[in-house]
Design a protein around this motif. Sequence first.
Motif, PDB file in Angstrom:
ATOM      1  N   CYS A  59       0.885  -1.176   0.000  1.00 50.40           N
ATOM      2  CA  CYS A  59       0.000   0.000   0.000  1.00 50.40           C
ATOM      3  C   CYS A  59       0.919   1.222   0.000  1.00 50.40           C
ATOM      4  O   CYS A  59       1.610   1.502   0.983  1.00 50.40           O
ATOM      5  CB  CYS A  59      -0.906  -0.015   1.222  1.00 50.40           C
ATOM      6  N   GLN A  60       0.913   1.978  -1.126  1.00 48.20           N
ATOM      7  CA  GLN A  60       1.839   3.096  -1.304  1.00 48.20           C
ATOM      8  C   GLN A  60       1.102   4.413  -1.132  1.00 48.20           C
ATOM      9  O   GLN A  60       0.026   4.625  -1.703  1.00 48.20           O
ATOM     10  CB  GLN A  60       2.466   3.040  -2.697  1.00 48.20           C
ATOM     11  N   THR A  61       1.658   5.316  -0.326  1.00 46.00           N
ATOM     12  CA  THR A  61       1.064   6.643  -0.101  1.00 46.00           C
ATOM     13  C   THR A  61       2.009   7.711  -0.625  1.00 46.00           C
ATOM     14  O   THR A  61       3.226   7.505  -0.718  1.00 46.00           O
ATOM     15  CB  THR A  61       0.820   6.876   1.393  1.00 46.00           C
ATOM     16  N   VAL A  62       1.427   8.885  -0.965  1.00 49.08           N
ATOM     17  CA  VAL A  62       2.236   9.973  -1.520  1.00 49.08           C
ATOM     18  C   VAL A  62       2.714  10.937  -0.448  1.00 49.08           C
ATOM     19  O   VAL A  62       3.537  11.803  -0.720  1.00 49.08           O
ATOM     20  CB  VAL A  62       1.436  10.736  -2.590  1.00 49.08           C
ATOM     21  N   GLN A  63       2.172  10.811   0.786  1.00 47.09           N
ATOM     22  CA  GLN A  63       2.590  11.675   1.878  1.00 47.09           C
ATOM     23  C   GLN A  63       3.300  10.858   2.950  1.00 47.09           C
ATOM     24  O   GLN A  63       2.906   9.734   3.249  1.00 47.09           O
ATOM     25  CB  GLN A  63       1.368  12.378   2.491  1.00 47.09           C
ATOM     26  N   LYS A  64       4.342  11.444   3.499  1.00 49.74           N
ATOM     27  CA  LYS A  64       5.124  10.736   4.490  1.00 49.74           C
ATOM     28  C   LYS A  64       4.452  10.695   5.853  1.00 49.74           C
ATOM     29  O   LYS A  64       4.660   9.782   6.631  1.00 49.74           O
ATOM     30  CB  LYS A  64       6.514  11.371   4.614  1.00 49.74           C
ATOM     31  N   ASP A  65       3.686  11.715   6.163  1.00 46.84           N
ATOM     32  CA  ASP A  65       3.118  11.820   7.500  1.00 46.84           C
ATOM     33  C   ASP A  65       1.690  11.295   7.571  1.00 46.84           C
ATOM     34  O   ASP A  65       0.918  11.654   8.456  1.00 46.84           O
ATOM     35  CB  ASP A  65       3.142  13.276   7.974  1.00 46.84           C
ATOM     36  N   ILE A  66       1.337  10.466   6.631  1.00 44.98           N
ATOM     37  CA  ILE A  66      -0.036   9.991   6.571  1.00 44.98           C
ATOM     38  C   ILE A  66      -0.181   8.711   7.388  1.00 44.98           C
ATOM     39  O   ILE A  66       0.741   7.902   7.470  1.00 44.98           O
ATOM     40  CB  ILE A  66      -0.448   9.745   5.100  1.00 44.98           C
ATOM     41  N   ASP A  67      -1.332   8.520   8.037  1.00 41.64           N
ATOM     42  CA  ASP A  67      -1.610   7.334   8.856  1.00 41.64           C
ATOM     43  C   ASP A  67      -2.194   6.248   7.970  1.00 41.64           C
ATOM     44  O   ASP A  67      -3.278   6.416   7.402  1.00 41.64           O
ATOM     45  CB  ASP A  67      -2.586   7.712   9.971  1.00 41.64           C
ATOM     46  N   THR A  68      -1.478   5.084   7.852  1.00 42.60           N
ATOM     47  CA  THR A  68      -1.882   3.989   6.958  1.00 42.60           C
ATOM     48  C   THR A  68      -2.087   2.718   7.767  1.00 42.60           C
ATOM     49  O   THR A  68      -1.337   2.438   8.700  1.00 42.60           O
ATOM     50  CB  THR A  68      -0.804   3.732   5.893  1.00 42.60           C
ATOM     51  N   LYS A  69      -3.095   1.934   7.383  1.00 42.97           N
ATOM     52  CA  LYS A  69      -3.349   0.670   8.082  1.00 42.97           C
ATOM     53  C   LYS A  69      -4.043  -0.310   7.138  1.00 42.97           C
ATOM     54  O   LYS A  69      -4.698   0.078   6.176  1.00 42.97           O
ATOM     55  CB  LYS A  69      -4.191   0.893   9.335  1.00 42.97           C
ATOM     56  N   TRP A  70      -3.879  -1.612   7.454  1.00 42.42           N
ATOM     57  CA  TRP A  70      -4.536  -2.697   6.712  1.00 42.42           C
ATOM     58  C   TRP A  70      -5.654  -3.291   7.568  1.00 42.42           C
ATOM     59  O   TRP A  70      -5.487  -3.531   8.758  1.00 42.42           O
ATOM     60  CB  TRP A  70      -3.546  -3.812   6.373  1.00 42.42           C
ATOM     61  N   GLY A  92       6.526   5.630   3.250  1.00 44.67           N
ATOM     62  CA  GLY A  92       5.622   5.709   2.107  1.00 44.67           C
ATOM     63  C   GLY A  92       5.041   4.375   1.686  1.00 44.67           C
ATOM     64  O   GLY A  92       4.280   4.321   0.724  1.00 44.67           O
ATOM     65  N   LEU A  93       5.382   3.284   2.391  1.00 44.70           N
ATOM     66  CA  LEU A  93       4.906   1.957   2.017  1.00 44.70           C
ATOM     67  C   LEU A  93       4.456   1.198   3.267  1.00 44.70           C
ATOM     68  O   LEU A  93       5.089   1.288   4.325  1.00 44.70           O
ATOM     69  CB  LEU A  93       6.000   1.138   1.329  1.00 44.70           C
ATOM     70  N   LEU A  94       3.362   0.475   3.113  1.00 45.65           N
ATOM     71  CA  LEU A  94       2.929  -0.441   4.153  1.00 45.65           C
ATOM     72  C   LEU A  94       2.622  -1.771   3.473  1.00 45.65           C
ATOM     73  O   LEU A  94       1.656  -1.887   2.713  1.00 45.65           O
ATOM     74  CB  LEU A  94       1.684   0.078   4.888  1.00 45.65           C
ATOM     75  N   ALA A  95       3.488  -2.765   3.725  1.00 44.89           N
ATOM     76  CA  ALA A  95       3.361  -4.069   3.062  1.00 44.89           C
ATOM     77  C   ALA A  95       2.500  -5.004   3.892  1.00 44.89           C
ATOM     78  O   ALA A  95       2.589  -5.031   5.125  1.00 44.89           O
ATOM     79  CB  ALA A  95       4.734  -4.679   2.836  1.00 44.89           C
ATOM     80  N   LEU A  96       1.681  -5.765   3.203  1.00 43.95           N
ATOM     81  CA  LEU A  96       0.913  -6.847   3.814  1.00 43.95           C
ATOM     82  C   LEU A  96       1.540  -8.149   3.333  1.00 43.95           C
ATOM     83  O   LEU A  96       1.547  -8.431   2.128  1.00 43.95           O
ATOM     84  CB  LEU A  96      -0.562  -6.763   3.409  1.00 43.95           C
ATOM     85  N   VAL A  97       2.065  -8.942   4.264  1.00 45.15           N
ATOM     86  CA  VAL A  97       2.856 -10.118   3.931  1.00 45.15           C
ATOM     87  C   VAL A  97       2.108 -11.384   4.358  1.00 45.15           C
ATOM     88  O   VAL A  97       1.722 -11.536   5.524  1.00 45.15           O
ATOM     89  CB  VAL A  97       4.241 -10.072   4.604  1.00 45.15           C
ATOM     90  N   PHE A  98       1.902 -12.291   3.397  1.00 47.44           N
ATOM     91  CA  PHE A  98       1.346 -13.615   3.673  1.00 47.44           C
ATOM     92  C   PHE A  98       2.482 -14.629   3.514  1.00 47.44           C
ATOM     93  O   PHE A  98       2.910 -14.888   2.381  1.00 47.44           O
ATOM     94  CB  PHE A  98       0.212 -13.960   2.702  1.00 47.44           C
ATOM     95  N   GLU A  99       2.961 -15.166   4.601  1.00 43.52           N
ATOM     96  CA  GLU A  99       4.029 -16.167   4.493  1.00 43.52           C
ATOM     97  C   GLU A  99       3.479 -17.507   4.008  1.00 43.52           C
ATOM     98  O   GLU A  99       4.113 -18.202   3.220  1.00 43.52           O
ATOM     99  CB  GLU A  99       4.719 -16.333   5.843  1.00 43.52           C
ATOM    100  N   HIS A 100       2.298 -17.870   4.494  1.00 48.59           N
ATOM    101  CA  HIS A 100       1.610 -19.092   4.055  1.00 48.59           C
ATOM    102  C   HIS A 100       0.122 -18.794   4.041  1.00 48.59           C
ATOM    103  O   HIS A 100      -0.490 -18.642   5.098  1.00 48.59           O
ATOM    104  CB  HIS A 100       1.910 -20.279   4.989  1.00 48.59           C
ATOM    105  N   ILE A 101      -0.448 -18.749   2.847  1.00 47.66           N
ATOM    106  CA  ILE A 101      -1.862 -18.420   2.725  1.00 47.66           C
ATOM    107  C   ILE A 101      -2.716 -19.593   3.193  1.00 47.66           C
ATOM    108  O   ILE A 101      -2.404 -20.757   2.926  1.00 47.66           O
ATOM    109  CB  ILE A 101      -2.198 -18.057   1.265  1.00 47.66           C
ATOM    110  N   SER A 102      -3.805 -19.278   3.907  1.00 48.31           N
ATOM    111  CA  SER A 102      -4.761 -20.292   4.335  1.00 48.31           C
ATOM    112  C   SER A 102      -6.152 -19.915   3.837  1.00 48.31           C
ATOM    113  O   SER A 102      -6.383 -18.788   3.371  1.00 48.31           O
ATOM    114  CB  SER A 102      -4.769 -20.430   5.864  1.00 48.31           C
TER     115      SER A 102
END
Length: 455
Positions: A59-70, A92-102
């Motif tokens: 999830c990529q944002t254009v502002q550095k001070d922005i509050d991001t969540k999944w 500027g990035l918030l990654a959502l990582v699935f190591e093993h999908i269920s």
Amino acid sequence: MDTFFAVCSLLLLLLSQNAAILGQLDGNTSPASSAPPLRLQPSTPSITHFVNDSFIIFCQTVQKDIDTKWRDPRGQTRENTKGRVHIEKKTGLLALVFEHISLDDRGNWTCEVTGQQNRNVNTEREFFSSFELLVNQKISFGKTEQVQSVREGRDAMVNCFVEGMPAPEVSWLYNGEYINTVNSSKHNRLSNGLYIRNVSQADAGEYTCRAMRITPTFSDSDQITILLRIQHKPHWFYNETLPMQYAYVGGAVNLSCDAMGEPPPSFTWLHNGKGILGFNHRIFVADYGATLQLNVRNDSQFGDYKCKVANPLGSLERVIKLRPGAKPMGPTRFQLKRLYADAFELDLRTPRMTNVSDEMQIFGYRVAYMSENEFKFSAGNWSHAKQRDFSFHRGQRFIISHLEGNTTYLMRAASRNLAGLSDWSGVKIFATAGGRRWYPSLYPLYALILALIYA
């Protein structure tokens, strides 16, 4: 995973900087106000994966001070930075990582941001972008047992626990033949297996549970074979067992007891109503039979031998009377009658025995043989020899066939009657056509030499 994440973050940061520069060249001095506040990479409304696949989305944002969540499909905010599904933060990035999908990961995942809508106005606004995670599960058969049993006369369920997402279509085969379960009075296909009404011995065999599916994006199939055993009380496997058998002191005899049952039955031998003691016997047990081998050393071993067969569903018993018989006379003539490229025709003779009943007369021969190389390899041990039994009847010819050409064989013979075998004859040496020539006068000498070498 850290290296991959760092490379992806760098690429996305460069793309963001290029976009900002292009915006400034177009005369837009506030790229943040015109560009979308967030975007997903990869950018797609739905993504399909199989169970246990790994997957990462940014999830990529254009502002550095922005509050991001999944948020997960249940609306819960994901804040953990470790675990099977976790987030990883970069500028500027918030990654959502699935190591093993269920399968539990299916549904809509949403990235949300809260930030200023206009730098000159102190107001905040929420933005979000979502994707749907579609999860497929490979076909498997869970805890399906490959050997199953059911009692005769009852209804049976051949269990087959098929797992897969999307759910596959299941069909059944019996010993390789398709089972039509539509409008059948015998078989009914259920979600957890095949239902069979009033099973009998004819229903025992191999059942194949076959799973198949076809979707717009893929197709696959798999199957498992299940052995169905029908439980039943014991019954005699052969009805040819003689109620009376004969032996002689110094000889040997095999008493057989063969019976079918499921579960496989136990076999117990008794002699005159008691357990068999001593070292002059051996019992060979298989799933559906037991053979009592007796080395008769004295008259006390004659008598009644009872075989008891039992499983949880029933029992049987049979008595074999072992009586004294006459030891057969050995062959008085044992020689080669005709030679072939891969066979010998033998000339075997034994005179009629006197002072014995007709039933104790000789009715055939047993010939033991092995090649010269086999004799050497076994160090002269005749227990490794091949054997061929012959019985008298009109036109009987004593032919040992399927031999190797150009090969020397060592042979010996014994007479047979109801009480067992005679003593073995002396060893004869013959060669199939094309082999070295052996002179009859040298047979005893050659046999003696081999016996001394390999004794």
